[in-house]
Design an enzyme around this catalytic site. Structure first.
Site, PDB file in Angstrom:
ATOM      1  N   GLY A 230       0.931  -1.233  -0.017  1.00 18.20           N
ATOM      2  CA  GLY A 230       0.012   0.010   0.135  1.00 18.20           C
ATOM      3  C   GLY A 230       0.946   1.358   0.098  1.00 18.20           C
ATOM      4  N   GLY A 232       0.430   5.632   0.267  1.00 19.46           N
ATOM      5  CA  GLY A 232      -0.550   6.958   0.345  1.00 19.46           C
ATOM      6  C   GLY A 232       0.401   8.074   0.268  1.00 19.46           C
ATOM      7  N   VAL A 237       3.562   1.322   2.972  1.00 20.67           N
ATOM      8  CA  VAL A 237       3.286   0.023   3.642  1.00 20.67           C
ATOM      9  C   VAL A 237       3.736  -1.306   3.224  1.00 20.67           C
ATOM     10  CG1 VAL A 237       1.552  -1.506   4.925  1.00 20.67           C
ATOM     11  CG2 VAL A 237       1.113   1.149   4.604  1.00 20.67           C
ATOM     12  N   LYS A 251       4.672   0.205   8.333  1.00 19.67           N
ATOM     13  CA  LYS A 251       4.450   1.491   7.487  1.00 19.67           C
ATOM     14  C   LYS A 251       5.474   2.554   7.638  1.00 19.67           C
ATOM     15  CE  LYS A 251       0.894   5.251   7.105  1.00 19.67           C
ATOM     16  NZ  LYS A 251      -0.425   5.890   7.543  1.00 19.67           N
ATOM     17  N   ASP A 346     -11.192   9.794   9.653  1.00 22.28           N
ATOM     18  CA  ASP A 346     -11.007   9.287   8.001  1.00 22.28           C
ATOM     19  C   ASP A 346     -11.627   7.805   7.965  1.00 22.28           C
ATOM     20  OD1 ASP A 346     -10.287   9.445   5.505  1.00 22.28           O
ATOM     21  OD2 ASP A 346      -8.124   8.785   5.972  1.00 22.28           O
TER      22      ASP A 346
END
Length: 490
Positions: A230, A232, A237, A251, A346
């Protein structure tokens, strides 16, 4: 009169007497910084008009243009308050200019050039590759464009980036929508970071200032990297394993944020909050620390079974009992979080993972204290626009803001579509603040009316019109589930 060469011509707003090679600059406040492009198509021996601006219109022969249109032998262009008559004349057409002519100065051949982005003021330098998408942030990329024979900054709808150019007399940053051709020395601002784009000959870059991030394979002693799972705006991650083969998710703060103090404070906040939380419906965090290259990391359990977003994309509408199950499990996690005087801010499907078939809430990067004194007032609003509450768009949050986001997520699970959808976050903000959502029941035949009414109450515009707290939400969910089971036994 302007003689057009068979090449790309960018059209945009400029200052009086300002010139920029390859641009038609118009001193008109109703013209955008990058308003449009005139693109030459050799196969058709003609131009086509590409509208770029998202705020100011263009017209061709009186017709509003939203995307692009082929141009004929004679067209009237309305750009802002200016009118141009495009007319093809029977004259000898010069061959397309070389790259050196397009740039306005002699340049070495492209094969002898290198392109870099440097994190300012004195951060690491990354060499750009033509065959790859060079990511600067969520929805912001620098890509090679063979049509312009250069790198362009591409910004997808909903993302934000600004560009400042040394040729601008006041070095004024302008927002980029769509894409912009990069020039040597341009400064790109994404999130909290600034990058300078350079085009130079090999060896002219000061390699002593280059600090490329190490491969995450050897960043934490005793752990090896399996794969990137992942990415962002703030972090990457990785799935990693220890010597015994046990999996964890790690992360890392994104490499381009190594020198950014505000980003590091936010990451530390996430690490501190995540490590302090102990609840079955929240992601389990094992360790926080600093890797070999100086990047902070957060080590948590590895949950490989996908996210709620994956389930929604695969199935569309989810069964009523599946919606109630996720709602009940996440409401438990939020009830615990709010009891710690924290607001998640979030809640969205991509932050919901699954452990042994039960929903788990993750990502505490923008968790804040729930009192108004700690509300966000920093010039941008944290969260994901499709699921944000009206008050969150106005810059403050409280526990019932999470309730709204959870309700928006449940609406999507039940209806198979989001409460509101638009490519522009400003449009989404208006919808969430002012527009009434479509009623759920007509969209969900067979769904319990009580469930539809519960979700609609959760996404009320005013926090005072929602449930008093997550305990009340959880109670409503349990009552609906009990009623469904009771009816099924009849």
């Amino acid at each position: 009169m302007i003689d057009l060469k068979p090449a790309l011509l960018c059209i945009g707003r400029g200052r009086p007497n300002e010139t920029r090679h390859g641009w038609l600059l118009i001193n008109d406040p109703t013209v955008s910084r990058h308003h449009a492009n005139l693109n030459w198509v050799p196969e058709q021996n003609a131009f086509y008009y590409e509208h770029v601006s998202q705020t100011n219109p263009s017209r061709i022969d009186g017709n509003l243009i939203r995307t692009s249109q082929d141009l004929g032998a004679r067209n009237q262009l309305n750009i802002g308050t200016h009118i141009y008559l495009l007319e093809r004349k029977a004259v000898d057409v010069e061959p397309p200019p070389s790259e050196a002519e397009t740039l306005g100065a002699a340049q070495p051949p492209d094969s002898a050039l290198e392109y870099t982005l440097q994190l300012l003021p004195n951060g690491f330098t990354e060499f750009l590759k033509k065959g790859e998408a060079n990511t600067l942030g969520m929805g912001v990329h620098v890509n090679w464009d063979p049509f312009t024979n250069g790198f362009v900054l591409k910004v997808t709808p909903g993302a934000r980036a600004t560009l400042s150019r040394n040729s601008d007399q006041q070095d004024e940053a302008r927002a980029v929508s769509g894409q912009a051709v990069l020039e040597n020395g341009d400064v790109i601002t994404v999130d909290f970071c600034q990058f300078r784009f350079r085009r130079s000959t090999p060896g002219s870059t000061n390699t002593e200032t280059i600090k490329l991030a190490k491969d995450s394979d050897s960043l934490i002693r005793g752990f090896s990297q399996v794969k990137l799972v992942g990415q962002g705006t703030f972090g990457q991650v990785f799935h990693m394993k220890d010597h015994a083969g046990a999996s964890v998710a790690v992360k890392f703060l994104s490499p381009h944020l190594l020198l950014n103090e505000e980003a590091q404070v936010r990451f530390k906040n996430e690490a501190t909050v995540a490590l302090s939380l102990k609840h079955n419906r929240l992601l389990r965090v094992f360790d926080v620390g600093e890797a070999e290259d100086g990047r902070m990391y957060i080590m948590s359990e590895y949950l490989p079974n996908g996210t709620l977003e994956d389930k929604i994309q695969k199935a569309g509408k989810l069964p009523t009992m599946a919606v109630l199950k996720v709602a009940h499990e996440i409401s438990q996690g939020l009830e615990y979080l709010h009891a710690q005087n924290l607001v998640h801010r979030d809640i969205k499907p991509s932050n919901i993972f699954f452990r042994d078939g039960q929903a788990v809430l993750a990502d505490f990067g923008i968790v804040k204290g729930s009192d108004l004194m700690t509300a966000t007032r920093s010039g941008f609003t944290a969260g994901t626009p499709h699921y944000m509450s009206p008050e969150q768009f106005r810059g403050f949050t409280e526990p019932r803001s999470d309730q709204y986001s959870l309700g928006a997520m449940l609406y999507e699970m039940l209806a198979g579509r989001r409460v509101f959808d638009a490519p522009d976050p400003i449009a989404l903000a208006y919808m969430h603040v002012h527009q009434a959502p479509d009623p759920l029941l007509p969209q969900c035949p067979g769904a319990p009316e009580m469930l539809c009414l519960m979700i609609e109450k959760m996404i009320s515009k005013k926090p005072s019109d929602r449930f008093a707290n997550m305990q009340a939400v959880k109670g409503a969910i349990e009552h609906i589930a009990k009623d469904i089971k009771k009816r099924a036994r009849r």
